[in-house]
Design a protein around this motif. Structure first.
Motif, short mmCIF file in Angstrom:
data_model
loop_
_atom_site.label_atom_id
_atom_site.label_comp_id
_atom_site.label_asym_id
_atom_site.label_seq_id
_atom_site.Cartn_x
_atom_site.Cartn_y
_atom_site.Cartn_z
N SER A 70 8.13 9.52 30.23
CA SER A 70 8.68 10.67 29.51
C SER A 70 7.72 11.86 29.57
CB SER A 70 8.97 10.30 28.05
OG SER A 70 9.89 9.22 27.97
N TYR A 71 6.43 11.57 29.51
CA TYR A 71 5.40 12.62 29.62
C TYR A 71 5.53 13.34 30.96
CZ TYR A 71 0.72 14.49 30.64
OH TYR A 71 -0.32 15.30 31.01
N ILE A 72 5.70 12.58 32.05
CA ILE A 72 5.84 13.17 33.38
C ILE A 72 7.09 14.03 33.47
CG2 ILE A 72 6.23 12.63 35.82
CD1 ILE A 72 4.46 10.13 35.38
N TYR A 81 14.34 20.96 29.03
CA TYR A 81 15.29 20.53 30.06
C TYR A 81 15.05 19.13 30.61
CZ TYR A 81 15.96 25.58 30.04
OH TYR A 81 16.20 26.87 29.66
N PHE A 82 14.16 18.36 30.01
CA PHE A 82 13.82 17.07 30.59
C PHE A 82 14.81 15.95 30.27
CE2 PHE A 82 12.41 16.17 26.36
CZ PHE A 82 12.43 14.78 26.25
N LEU A 87 17.64 10.85 31.55
CA LEU A 87 18.77 9.94 31.34
C LEU A 87 19.41 9.56 32.68
CD1 LEU A 87 20.53 11.51 28.21
CD2 LEU A 87 18.80 9.72 28.30
N ILE A 88 19.51 10.51 33.60
CA ILE A 88 20.03 10.21 34.93
C ILE A 88 19.10 9.23 35.65
CG2 ILE A 88 20.53 11.20 37.21
CD1 ILE A 88 21.36 13.78 35.71
N PHE A 89 17.80 9.46 35.52
CA PHE A 89 16.80 8.56 36.10
C PHE A 89 16.95 7.15 35.55
CE2 PHE A 89 12.39 6.83 35.84
CZ PHE A 89 12.14 6.70 37.21
#
Length: 495
Positions: A70-72, A81-82, A87-89
């Motif tokens: 999550s940090y990355i 925007y992460f 979620l797609i990942f």
């Protein structure tokens, strides 16, 4: 040429499944605890410390590896925007895991493709993919271990994957242990690389906890045990188990303690499993692993009063795997069997999850998130404290320092629980004097009402009923059919 084309069907199915499930992103149904992990990741980004409130170290998240992932994503996409890319990942990783699982258990490419899609649209699979929890990564890692470590015999995988799996969640020692035992009884020999990987996983995770946080197990485990632990007799344990397992063993949770649908599905899963292992195929090796794990994980967690849904997502899916294989491999009337399964189970489950996702997404994203947004706009000093439960949406979107009732993100409240479990909430208020209180209750009624009336003012009421409207009538009907959320009262300190 045709054979090569057919061999690609599972990959096409995996891609289609991911795209299909992305529709659920529109529901904005994200699990509360995901925001705890994401705030920890952002705390690491802002302060260089794995924590929740500034530079104070605390293992507020249940998962270390997912914090770093999550940090990355925060670093690459930015805090605003992460979420969608992550979620797609998660969905891609989970579906890739089902692809690997299909290779372990099935031979026909068409069967693999149908298997990937059908298992991917079951409620636990949808939740694993789009709720923001760590189980997409975890399922992927577990399937990589089985496929490349135990099927392909890659020694490096046998050493490395147990470390990554245990660093994701420490309770995965159950999965790793079941896999070891089945492998030992099946092959009558010890895979020393795997033993080394397991030992390395335990040492690495515990050492990280000890040297970074000064504790052996995650604070989340300690906090929940401290607050929720109760003394039960054996008969009380037993009655509690039987009252609970009907709702947590299957994929459908209904009101009340007992869910007869689960019993029927459970029996069918057992029948299908017995039928498959009597065929004496090599895949039985993996069937034993996933089926025993499914049973053991569920029994252990239900017996320990662990009633959070996400503990059961992976076991629910793995226990259902024999049903899909059994139906896909029927030589006679396969289409009839498959049609019955889809019409009477898969589609109703998908419909249930769709309604559930829309309603819960409304209750979480459109309602609870607004509390955090209100506080973010109202209070500009982000060093002010709020006492509340739970520690997901509101702390994340408000940016305030947080004391949660359980002690997941703040250890000091655990000391109050140890001293006086009955009155720890009011004692924390008097000792810490947080500027904001967010409570399910009306604090001006009942015990300690005089203290609250003297020191706190009701700032705003938040009510679920105010968020059951939509411009789209079908959405409004779903919101009212299954209202999601809790009424809150927000108080601000006067002095």
């Amino acid at each position: 040429m045709s054979e090569t084309k057919n061999s690609r069907f599972p990959i096409y199915a995996a891609i289609f499944t991911v795209v299909f499930k992305l529709l659920f992103l529109l529901t904005h149904y994200i699990q509360e605890d995901a925001f705890i992990t994401w705030r920890v990741a952002q705390n690491l980004l802002d302060y260089g410390v794995i924590g929740f409130n500034g530079d104070t170290k605390i293992s507020a998240s249940t998962t270390h590896l997912y914090v770093f992932v999550s940090y990355i994503f925060n670093l690459v996409f930015g805090k605003e925007y992460f979420i969608e890319p992550l979620l797609i990942f998660n969905s891609i990783l989970f579906t890739t895991g089902t692809l690997l699982l299909s290779h372990l258990l099935l031979k026909n490419p068409w069967h693999k493709a149908i298997f990937i899609f059908l298992i991917g649209i079951l409620p636990p699979a949808i939740k694993i993919s789009i709720l923001g929890m760590e189980y997409g990564i975890l399922f992927f890692l577990e399937m990589v271990l089985l496929y490349y470590g135990f099927y392909k015999g890659k020694k490096t995988v046998l050493v490395l994957l147990p470390v990554l799996i245990m660093f994701t969640r420490i309770d995965t020692v159950i999965f790793l242990g079941i896999v070891f035992l089945v492998d030992l009884f099946w092959n009558r020999k010890i895979r020393w690389n795997y033993i080394f990987g397991g030992i390395l996983g335990v040492l690495f995770t515990l050492s990280f906890n000890w040297f970074y946080f000064g504790e052996l197990v995650n604070n989340t485990i300690t906090a929940k045990k401290l607050l929720y632990e109760q003394d039960f007799t054996f008969s009380q344990h037993l009655s509690y188990f039987f009252a609970s397992f009907g709702n947590f063993w299957g994929m459908l949770k209904v009101p009340g303690n007992f869910n007869p649908i689960t019993i029927i599905v459970l029996l069918f899963e057992l029948v299908c499993f017995v039928y498959l292992i009597r065929q004496k195929q090599n895949r039985n090796y993996f069937l034993w692993m996933i089926f025993i794990f499914g049973w053991v994980k569920q029994i252990i967690f239900i017996s320990q009063k662990s009633l959070f849904d996400w503990y059961y997502w992976v076991p629910q899916l793995l226990l259902f795997v024999p049903v899909l294989i059994f139906i896909l491999e029927q030589k006679e009337k396969r289409n009839v069997w498959l049609s019955l399964l889809i019409i009477f189970y898969i589609l109703p489950m998908l419909a249930f999850q769709t309604v559930h996702s829309i309603a819960t997404g409304n209750g979480e994203w459109n309602y609870r998130r607004t509390i955090g947004i209100f506080l973010n706009q109202y209070e500009k000093d982000k060093n002010q404290w709020i006492l509340l439960e739970p520690a997901g949406y509101v702390p994340y979107f408000s940016g305030l320092k947080t004391i949660d009732e359980v002690g997941l993100v703040d250890k000091q409240i655990q000391e109050e629980i140890k001293k006086d479990k009955t009155n720890y909430w009011i004692n924390t208020v008097k000792t810490r004097k947080p500027k904001y209180l967010l409570s399910y209750k009306n604090l001006y009624d009942g015990n300690n009402s005089e203290y609250y009336q003297t020191h706190y003012k009701l700032l705003k009421e938040f009510r679920v009923k105010d968020h059951l409207k939509s411009d789209y009538k079908i959405l409004e009907k779903i919101y009212k059919l299954k209202p999601s959320g809790t009424d809150y009262n927000l108080y601000i300190r006067l002095d």
